[in-house]
Design an enzyme around this catalytic site. Structure first.
Site, PDB file in Angstrom:
ATOM      1  N   ARG A 225       7.965  -3.659   3.161  1.00  0.00           N
ATOM      2  CA  ARG A 225       6.952  -4.694   3.296  1.00  0.00           C
ATOM      3  C   ARG A 225       7.036  -5.270   4.707  1.00  0.00           C
ATOM      4  NH1 ARG A 225       4.801  -2.578  -0.047  1.00  0.00           N
ATOM      5  NH2 ARG A 225       4.231  -3.218  -2.169  1.00  0.00           N
ATOM      6  N   HIS A 273       0.661   2.976   6.591  1.00  0.00           N
ATOM      7  CA  HIS A 273       0.976   2.678   5.189  1.00  0.00           C
ATOM      8  C   HIS A 273       0.786   3.922   4.310  1.00  0.00           C
ATOM      9  CE1 HIS A 273       1.266  -0.879   2.178  1.00  0.00           C
ATOM     10  NE2 HIS A 273       1.860   0.213   1.689  1.00  0.00           N
TER      11      HIS A 273
END
Length: 310
Positions: A225, A273
């Site tokens: 994250r 991502h």
């Protein structure tokens, strides 16, 4: 007839519809599966992504569970209207993708591939890298993904230790927990992998103080994250040489803004991502298994604990 509302957006519907229908048929579940919801009070299950337009769960009075398509749940778990059970995505294909991303980039930094691939001066330096056994790796986060990546790294010879917020008893991994354990895990690490969830306790866990514990020139891999890292502290550590390179797959704002310093920094690699993207064929089976369990009165798999945030 089981009513299932696919509340994860039109683009995902085009990719997930066929795998979900196939998995439901294989499970023998007769279902009304749709990306539209005329009457929320008739919905039995919601297939969900946190960027969905559905943010108020109050009307879904019959809903037995919200089945998340993402591993991360930080954007939904604090929703005060969510009173239904929430299940996160735990998918073997997602785990395999993460293992491959982490192992590939760890080996890239370990072997110094960049200086050979990008060698405009045609420098000839025959100095070999150390063996993997001489390159200590630390993984922050020892959940399913962290443990899988630890085993993959151990498989090619890296000595791996890990850290988690709570104590983990793992027979093959030297594991630490707590504040002192974090210092022990990071001290001298030459490669650090971040696989923690985003919580109040993990935000900025890598900051000026903790980055200073790493071996000089350490490589940092973050497929976890974006909020786990203090961006300003990381840029300073890269400029000083405390950190040799950072390969980052997740960011505080996504897509990463074009003017963000990470794009221009020569010691930063940005990946969009992609480390552990949900794959429809396998994820559909995970979702449908939870629907089957719900219909049979069995406990759901991968339930989120709202008090912990994951």
């Amino acid at each position: 007839m089981t009513t299932i509302y696919f509340a994860a957006g039109a683009p995902r519907w085009t990719r997930f519809e066929a795998p979900l229908r196939s998995a439901l048929q294989d499970a023998g579940i007769e279902a009304d599966l749709s990306p539209q919801c005329a009457d929320p009070s008739l919905v039995d299950y919601i297939i969900y992504a946190p960027d969905s337009e559905v943010q108020d769960f109050t009307p879904f009075t019959r809903c037995k569970a919200v089945l998340n398509l993402w591993a991360g749940v930080e954007r939904i778990v604090g929703n005060p209207t969510l009173t239904q059970p929430l299940c996160r995505m735990v998918d073997p294909s997602l785990t395999a993708g993460m293992e491959e991303w982490v192992l590939g980039h760890a080996l890239r930094h370990h072997l110094g591939m960049d200086r050979h691939i990008q060698n405009p001066d045609r420098a000839w330096d025959p100095t070999p890298p150390p063996l993997a056994a001489e390159r200590p790796v630390t993984i922050l986060g020892l959940g399913a993904l962290g443990q899988a990546c630890a085993r993959a790294l151990q498989g090619v010879g890296f000595p791996v230790k890990g850290w988690s917020r709570t104590q983990k008893d793992l027979p093959d991994i030297a594991s630490h927990h707590g504040d002192e354990g974090l210092k022990a895990a990071l001290t001298g690490a030459e490669i650090v992998v971040l696989l923690l969830p985003k919580t109040a306790a993990t935000e900025n866990i890598l900051n000026a103080e903790t980055l200073a514990l790493l071996a000089p020139g350490a490589a940092l891999l973050n497929p976890g994250r974006g909020h786990l890292i203090d961006d300003t502290a990381l840029l300073a550590a890269l400029d000083s040489g405390t950190v040799g390179h950072a390969t980052l797959d997740v960011f505080r704002v996504e897509p990463l803004p074009q003017d963000h310093p990470f794009w221009a920094h020569p010691q930063v690699t940005v990946t969009p991502h992609i480390a552990a993207e949900t794959r429809p064929k396998s994820a559909a089976k995970v979702v449908v298994e939870n629907i089957r369990r719900g219909q049979a009165g069995m406990p759901f798999l991968h339930l989120v604990d709202p008090t912990h945030g994951y």
